[in-house]
Motif scaffolding. Structure first.
Motif: not given
Lengths: 115, 111
Positions: A27-37, A48-56
């Motif tokens: 909660k409160g984090h605005s960046y989300v990342f997905w990684y594959q191992q 990665s996302f910044q809020n609902e926007n694709v960042f990278d």
């Protein structure tokens, strides 16, 4: 919440089936990342996302992979027509920029097995 | 892209021993994190250390950003320290803010 939550823990799909994974950031984090191992020690960045926007999205195999982060909903990663090579553990991470600090915190992962 | 190399790849210790793990990276970084992946696969944050030295209990870490390396020290190792230790970096320019992981050091601590 205080931790990154991921569901499900395990997912088994037959080759060609769809797989959908979910992530709730801290909660409160605005960046989300997905990684594959893949394999034991190899991590690959997907998106990665910044809020609902694709960042990278430089790591996303766009033909079959898609991801979203919508307001008031868990983020999702969807794989259409899974292949054997998609078998991996998928980690979600979140972070927040505080001054110059932006430590990433990881969820427990979703283990996807494609048979 | 940025290259991250960790050494040694494998390490076996007797309980109580000390060890040093190394992480070398090929470009300037904005962020460096050390993780412990336990035998259940969980990634545990150990240090957020883009530069300088930090200590947390039996663990400490030092990053010399100008020389592009970081060290993780484990003292008085315990069997619960077993697992894989990863260094991950965020490139200073042109890398977005994603982490690039090293290939890890597999540590086994024996009684």
């Amino acid at each position: 919440g205080e931790e990154v939550a991921q569901t499900p823990k395990h997912l088994v799909r037959g080759e060609g089936q769809k797989a959908k994974l979910y992530c709730a950031p801290i909660k409160g984090h605005s960046y989300v990342f997905w990684y594959q191992q893949v394999l034991k020690n190899e991590f690959k960045f997907l998106i990665s996302f910044q809020n609902e926007n694709v960042f990278d999205e430089t790591g996303m195999p766009k033909e079959r992979f898609s991801a979203k982060c919508l307001p008031n909903s868990p983020c999702s990663l969807e794989i259409q027509a899974t292949k054997l090579e998609d078998s991996a553990v998928y980690f979600c991470a979140s972070s927040q920029w505080v001054a110059v600090f932006h430590e990433q915190y990881f969820g427990p992962g979703t283990r996807l097995t494609v048979t | 892209g940025i290259q991250v190399e960790q050494s040694p790849p494998d390490l076996i210790l007797q309980e109580g021993a000390n060890s040093t793990l190394r992480c070398n990276f090929s470009d300037s970084v904005n962020n460096l994190q050390w993780f412990h992946q336990n035998p259940w696969g969980q990634l545990i944050n150990l240090f957020y250390i883009p530069s300088g030295t930090k200590q947390n209990g039996r663990l400490s870490a030092t990053t010399v950003a100008t020389e592009r390396y970081s060290l993780l020290y484990i003292s008085s190792s315990q069997t619960t320290d077993s697992g894989v230790y990863f260094c991950a970096v965020e490139r200073l320019t042109g890398g977005g803010n994603k982490l690039t992981f090293g290939t890890g050091t597999q540590l086994k601590v024996e009684l």
